[in-house]
Design a protein around this motif. Structure first.
Motif, PDB file in Angstrom:
ATOM      1  N   ALA A  24      47.132  51.238  33.358  1.00 47.75           N
ATOM      2  CA  ALA A  24      46.461  50.258  32.522  1.00 47.75           C
ATOM      3  C   ALA A  24      45.532  50.951  31.533  1.00 47.75           C
ATOM      4  N   VAL A  25      45.511  50.473  30.324  1.00 46.50           N
ATOM      5  CA  VAL A  25      44.588  50.987  29.331  1.00 46.50           C
ATOM      6  C   VAL A  25      43.252  50.283  29.447  1.00 46.50           C
ATOM      7  N   THR A  26      43.237  49.145  30.051  1.00 49.72           N
ATOM      8  CA  THR A  26      41.997  48.446  30.330  1.00 49.72           C
ATOM      9  C   THR A  26      41.571  48.767  31.758  1.00 49.72           C
ATOM     10  N   GLY A  27      40.507  48.145  32.208  1.00 50.84           N
ATOM     11  CA  GLY A  27      40.012  48.401  33.555  1.00 50.84           C
ATOM     12  C   GLY A  27      40.276  47.235  34.497  1.00 50.84           C
ATOM     13  N   GLN A  28      40.096  47.510  35.784  1.00 50.88           N
ATOM     14  CA  GLN A  28      40.256  46.495  36.810  1.00 50.88           C
ATOM     15  C   GLN A  28      39.028  46.458  37.702  1.00 50.88           C
ATOM     16  N   LEU A  29      38.783  45.291  38.287  1.00 48.25           N
ATOM     17  CA  LEU A  29      37.697  45.124  39.249  1.00 48.25           C
ATOM     18  C   LEU A  29      38.249  44.421  40.486  1.00 48.25           C
ATOM     19  N   GLU A  59      42.619  34.978  51.790  1.00 48.14           N
ATOM     20  CA  GLU A  59      42.320  34.889  53.215  1.00 48.14           C
ATOM     21  C   GLU A  59      41.738  36.192  53.763  1.00 48.14           C
ATOM     22  N   LYS A  60      41.862  37.288  53.007  1.00 44.87           N
ATOM     23  CA  LYS A  60      41.243  38.550  53.407  1.00 44.87           C
ATOM     24  C   LYS A  60      39.867  38.724  52.765  1.00 44.87           C
ATOM     25  N   GLY A  61      39.434  37.723  52.001  1.00 47.40           N
ATOM     26  CA  GLY A  61      38.149  37.809  51.326  1.00 47.40           C
ATOM     27  C   GLY A  61      38.180  38.652  50.060  1.00 47.40           C
ATOM     28  N   SER A  62      39.361  38.997  49.565  1.00 43.71           N
ATOM     29  CA  SER A  62      39.480  39.907  48.425  1.00 43.71           C
ATOM     30  C   SER A  62      39.617  39.142  47.110  1.00 43.71           C
ATOM     31  N   PHE A  63      39.257  39.829  46.018  1.00 42.10           N
ATOM     32  CA  PHE A  63      39.389  39.273  44.669  1.00 42.10           C
ATOM     33  C   PHE A  63      39.811  40.396  43.716  1.00 42.10           C
ATOM     34  N   LEU A  64      40.369  40.036  42.551  1.00 43.40           N
ATOM     35  CA  LEU A  64      40.835  41.019  41.573  1.00 43.40           C
ATOM     36  C   LEU A  64      40.721  40.445  40.165  1.00 43.40           C
ATOM     37  N   PHE A  65      40.117  41.234  39.273  1.00 44.12           N
ATOM     38  CA  PHE A  65      40.088  40.912  37.854  1.00 44.12           C
ATOM     39  C   PHE A  65      40.903  41.981  37.122  1.00 44.12           C
ATOM     40  N   ASN A  66      41.883  41.569  36.345  1.00 47.18           N
ATOM     41  CA  ASN A  66      42.723  42.479  35.581  1.00 47.18           C
ATOM     42  C   ASN A  66      42.359  42.472  34.100  1.00 47.18           C
ATOM     43  N   ASP A  67      42.809  43.501  33.375  1.00 42.36           N
ATOM     44  CA  ASP A  67      42.724  43.559  31.911  1.00 42.36           C
ATOM     45  C   ASP A  67      41.299  43.359  31.395  1.00 42.36           C
ATOM     46  N   LEU A  68      40.362  44.089  31.970  1.00 42.51           N
ATOM     47  CA  LEU A  68      38.965  44.002  31.540  1.00 42.51           C
ATOM     48  C   LEU A  68      38.666  45.087  30.513  1.00 42.51           C
ATOM     49  N   LYS A  69      38.038  44.709  29.415  1.00 43.59           N
ATOM     50  CA  LYS A  69      37.626  45.691  28.418  1.00 43.59           C
ATOM     51  C   LYS A  69      36.500  46.550  28.992  1.00 43.59           C
ATOM     52  N   PRO A  70      36.499  47.838  28.695  1.00 43.81           N
ATOM     53  CA  PRO A  70      35.424  48.705  29.195  1.00 43.81           C
ATOM     54  C   PRO A  70      34.060  48.198  28.752  1.00 43.81           C
ATOM     55  N   GLY A  71      33.066  48.315  29.631  1.00 42.22           N
ATOM     56  CA  GLY A  71      31.730  47.864  29.301  1.00 42.22           C
ATOM     57  C   GLY A  71      30.959  47.403  30.514  1.00 42.22           C
ATOM     58  N   LYS A  88      25.065  44.207  38.683  1.00 37.23           N
ATOM     59  CA  LYS A  88      25.508  44.757  37.409  1.00 37.23           C
ATOM     60  C   LYS A  88      26.558  45.821  37.680  1.00 37.23           C
ATOM     61  N   ILE A  89      27.655  45.784  36.929  1.00 41.81           N
ATOM     62  CA  ILE A  89      28.738  46.745  37.132  1.00 41.81           C
ATOM     63  C   ILE A  89      29.207  47.273  35.793  1.00 41.81           C
ATOM     64  N   ASN A  90      29.861  48.426  35.841  1.00 42.04           N
ATOM     65  CA  ASN A  90      30.433  49.042  34.643  1.00 42.04           C
ATOM     66  C   ASN A  90      31.930  49.220  34.838  1.00 42.04           C
ATOM     67  N   ILE A  91      32.704  48.853  33.837  1.00 47.37           N
ATOM     68  CA  ILE A  91      34.158  48.969  33.867  1.00 47.37           C
ATOM     69  C   ILE A  91      34.579  50.087  32.921  1.00 47.37           C
ATOM     70  N   SER A  92      35.427  50.998  33.434  1.00 44.82           N
ATOM     71  CA  SER A  92      35.947  52.105  32.621  1.00 44.82           C
ATOM     72  C   SER A  92      37.426  51.905  32.356  1.00 44.82           C
ATOM     73  N   ALA A  93      37.894  52.398  31.231  1.00 46.94           N
ATOM     74  CA  ALA A  93      39.302  52.257  30.864  1.00 46.94           C
ATOM     75  C   ALA A  93      40.189  53.019  31.842  1.00 46.94           C
ATOM     76  N   GLY A  94      41.265  52.352  32.278  1.00 46.79           N
ATOM     77  CA  GLY A  94      42.230  52.963  33.166  1.00 46.79           C
ATOM     78  C   GLY A  94      41.739  53.176  34.579  1.00 46.79           C
ATOM     79  N   ALA A  95      40.586  52.596  34.925  1.00 52.11           N
ATOM     80  CA  ALA A  95      40.012  52.810  36.256  1.00 52.11           C
ATOM     81  C   ALA A  95      39.915  51.483  37.019  1.00 52.11           C
ATOM     82  N   LEU A  96      39.982  51.610  38.332  1.00 56.21           N
ATOM     83  CA  LEU A  96      39.797  50.460  39.217  1.00 56.21           C
ATOM     84  C   LEU A  96      38.423  50.562  39.865  1.00 56.21           C
TER      85      LEU A  96
END
Length: 816
Positions: A24-29, A59-71, A88-96
């Motif tokens: 991914a060129v964007t980030g994930q959380l 049901e495992k308590g998990s969540f996922l945000f895809n295609d997040l712009k770095p920042g 507060k969190i920071n998202i980096s390109a290509g990183a989870l």
């Protein structure tokens, strides 16, 4: 179809490869939301600001945000019943980026949460499975048992034969009794014995109750045909005390203590203890037999031989939050009960001296570990073994009637040994053991796998002190059962998720067939004993999915090819009122569930929740209870229960529920259920094994002795700041309705001669006063307010009007 280890390995490898191949060129959380017990919280909304978008945890308590712009972003978790979390969190390109969040319970908001039915109960209902979750905490001040709580669930019906401690059968969407499985914190309670029944467990024992209609999750590990009930107890680590005592009509006393302590080191102790006692001497309408003339005289009399008591202690000791174990608990369950037997399966069968008793001596172990060996791999192991004993006693050579009087069955020999039904003092042990082990693996935020194995053992051994050489008691009664399940879940997006699973069922039954031949010339019997072994191996499968058409409109659908293996009491009897039938076969069913839920909130003043479900069941070798004349039928025509296989049964049903609340001042809930169980056997099988060419007269007839239309409604008014600022007064009213139904096949017999369980309305009222924010509580209740004659089973009357008072003290100190 057996589950292949190579197939499982292939699936794991495929999804690991898939997950690593994503670029991914964007980030994930991604992350998880846990409570203070490290238990995942389901359907909690996680928001990401300033995007103003949210994701619901699975049901495992998990969540996922895809295609997040770095920042930089702000992550917010704000769930009813829990303290708000902002990070507060920071998202980096290509990183989870991973964020695991642990939320604390917000005691200040618990009262509001309970009224509106939110917190985990509401969140659990958002799963793909057709599940109803009941928050038990608002009911902790009542004298209700868990059976009475479940009786208010749409599609559910609890049928009792009498008062406190009486025999109970639970029905869910037409499937009844043992077709619905019960679990305690995910552990089957099949082997707990007579001292641990649903209608003797106080509501304070439970934190919440989950009712699964139709499809049962793999992780529960049971072989339910028509659903499951999972009782979630108060086991999260904290320091607390919950003590209560109630007194009511018919000399009824109930008390309960729940306590726990958790040190900062992780050392944990948990204790739950409760007791019930009642004379059960309530009023009934019955025929009193004149012992001289034999004539029946209808009268209103009190039950005179129906006392019941039980005492139960459940204790756990261990650690939580350790590197080697998120939870490791060693436990012991100790219990005993004694019940006088007033009637058989009908009011005509009157007893005055029969009784039964039982106890539990059950050690247990529970182990939970997240990220076991691999990140995302969780393991759980539960096990217990019941060394308890049961006893059934019938030694009085008498025949009683409803005024308590009796005559000797053999007047010429009043001292002769004998029983009211059969002379016996039978003592037995069932030697039950259960091991339930499961592993789940979260491949990534979208894909997960689960594998579960449940193994149970049963070996009844007993003897009758009046007949120690009885050849039938010497025969083996042994079962071994294991159920293996594999499940896969795919979270497509925050609106849609689906689950697919496979199950393998195996059972091994060992018993003997005894044929007795009487030789008149020798005045003796000879016995021909042949070995009877039953080995069953079946494969089942299913799918479940949910889709949010709108934010507040959820659709659900599920299908399962389900099997249920005969239970031990169905095969070997219960030694009281249920006969054995070792020839029972497993029952199976195609189960389809379709449902929808819609809710909305108007200005935080009005809240409305509407749900409706359609169910279809196509069952083969359906096991049902049949009233039959007993082997020792007396002049009163005594009947016993026997379980039989019906070749084919279908059920089409609907249930609907509406819940409404207004400004924390008023709440109303109502539900209705209709179920149409029909005999689907068109051509009967003859004794020679051939199929009859003539259509059965019972084809498409309604299955007898099963309620088909029933409902429930309850409303509560809340008054805040009564006498003091932190005090609250609530007044509640509940009404239940059951339409009439037939004891035997409706199409058979004359209209005026059919035996009917009549239409019934039951009314209950209560008043609750909570002091100091719920620390001190007192409740007043009136059950069966109109003193109606109520039945769940034919001619077995339930308690008349009763009054109860309950006092409760509650203290809780959350962990730091």
């Amino acid at each position: 179809m057996r589950i292949n280890k190579r197939l499982l390995t292939g699936i794991l490898c495929m999804f690991v490869f898939y997950a690593k191949a994503q670029v991914a060129v964007t980030g994930q959380l991604s992350g998880h939301v846990y409570d203070e017990n490290n238990s995942p919280l389901v359907a909690i909304t996680v928001r990401l600001l300033p995007l103003h978008t949210g994701k619901a945890t699975d049901e495992k308590g998990s969540f996922l945000f895809n295609d997040l712009k770095p920042g930089s972003y702000v992550l917010e978790v704000n769930a009813l019943g829990y303290q708000k979390v902002v990070r507060k969190i920071n998202i980096s390109a290509g990183a989870l980026t991973e964020e695991n969040i642990r939320v604390k319970e917000d005691i200040r908001n618990m009262q509001d949460v309970s009224i509106l039915g939110y917190s985990k109960t509401k969140e659990t209902s958002k799963q793909a499975y057709n599940v109803v979750s009941i928050d038990a905490k608002p009911l902790h001040n009542t004298t209700m048992d868990l059976g009475q709580v479940l009786n208010r669930v749409s599609g559910a019906k609890v049928r009792e034969s009498g008062g406190v401690g009486s025999d109970m059968r639970f029905s869910l969407n037409g499937f009844t009794g043992r077709q619905v499985k019960f679990f305690l914190d995910g552990i089957p309670i099949d082997n707990f014995g007579s001292s641990f029944q649903l209608n003797t467990i106080p509501v304070n024992f439970a934190d919440r109750i989950e009712v699964y209609k139709g499809v049962v999750p793999v992780w529960l590990g049971g072989d339910a045909l028509g659903g499951a009930v999972n009782i979630i107890s108060n086991t999260r680590p904290r320091t607390y005390l919950d003590a209560s005592y109630s007194f009511g009509s018919f000399n009824t006393h109930k008390s309960a203590v729940n306590a726990g302590y958790t040190a900062k080191s992780g050392f944990t102790t948990q204790l739950s203890a409760f007791q019930n006692y009642s004379d059960n001497n309530y009023w009934v309408n019955a025929d009193v037999v004149d012992q001289e003339t034999g004539l029946n005289n209808p009268r209103r009399v009190r039950r005179f031989h129906d006392a019941y008591h039980n005492e139960t202690l459940v204790a756990n000791l261990g650690v939580t939050g350790k590197k080697y174990a998120d939870q490791l608990l060693f436990g012991i369950t100790l219990a005993e009960n004694k019940a006088d037997i007033q009637t058989g399966n009908r009011m005509y069968d009157v007893y005055g001296a029969r009784w039964r008793s039982g106890n539990i001596l059950q050690p247990s172990v529970k182990y939970l570990k997240k990220d076991f060996l691999l990140k995302g791999m969780d393991i759980k192991i539960n096990g217990n073994f019941n060394f308890g004993k049961e006893r059934s006693v019938d030694t009085a050579n008498r025949r009683y009637t409803w005024d308590g009087s009796f005559v000797y069955k053999d007047p010429a020999n009043p001292g002769k040994a004998g029983g009211e039904r059969t002379l016996m003092d039978y003592r037995f042990k069932n030697n039950n053991g259960i091991v339930n082990a499961g592993v789940s693996y979260q491949i990534n935020a979208q894909h997960s796998l689960s594998l579960n194995e449940m193994y149970t053992t049963f070996n009844r051994k007993g003897h009758d002190s009046f007949d120690p050489d009885n050849i039938y008691d010497q025969q083996p009664r042994i079962t071994r059962k294991n159920i293996l399940g594999l499940g896969y879940r795919y979270d497509i997006n925050d609106k849609f998720n689906a689950t697919a699973f496979l199950k393998q069922y195996n059972q091994h039954v060992i018993s003997n067939n005894v044929v007795a031949t009487y030789h008149a010339d020798q005045q003796a019997y000879t016995y021909d004993i042949t070995n009877r072994k039953g080995d069953y191996s079946k494969s089942g499968y299913g799918v479940a999915g949910t889709y949010f058409l709108l934010k507040n409109l959820q659709l659900k659908a599920s299908y399962e090819r389900a099997y249920r293996l005969p239970e031990n009491n169905e095969l070997f009897g219960d030694e009281v009122n249920e006969a054995s039938n070792p020839d029972l076969k497993p029952e199976n069913s195609h189960n389809l569930n379709v449902g929808a839920t819609y809710n909305f909130n108007l200005g935080k003043i009005h809240y409305l929740d509407i749900s409706a479900n359609y169910i279809f069941r196509d069952a083969n070798d359906y096991i049902r209870s049949l009233l039959t004349p007993g082997a020792n039928t007396n002049s009163n025509g005594e009947y016993i229960l026997m379980n039989i296989n019906e070749a084919k049964v279908t059920n089409r049903g609907i249930d609907a529920e509406i819940r409404y609340s207004y400004k924390q001042r008023f709440s109303l809930a109502t539900n209705i259920t209709y179920q149409d169980l029909r005999n689907g056997t068109q051509f009967e099988t003859l004794q020679n094994g051939q199929q009859s060419a003539i259509e059965s007269v019972l084809y498409r007839d309604r299955i007898p002795n099963v309620p088909y239309l029933f409902g429930n409604a309850n409303g509560t008014l809340y008054f805040d700041h009564v006498l003091r600022a932190e005090n609250r007064l609530s007044v509640s009213y509940n009404v239940s309705y059951t339409n009439q139904f037939y004891l035997f096949w409706p199409s058979q017999g004359q209209k005026d001669g059919k035996l009917v369980i009549p239409t019934q309305w039951a009314h209950d009222a209560s008043l609750l006063y909570s002091i100091s924010g719920g620390k001190y509580n007192v409740a007043f209740e009136c059950l069966n307010l109109t003193d109606a004659t109520l039945f769940d089973s034919y001619m077995l009357q339930k308690p008349s009007r009763s009054f109860n008072v309950k006092l409760r003290y509650f203290f809780s100190k959350d962990r730091n």
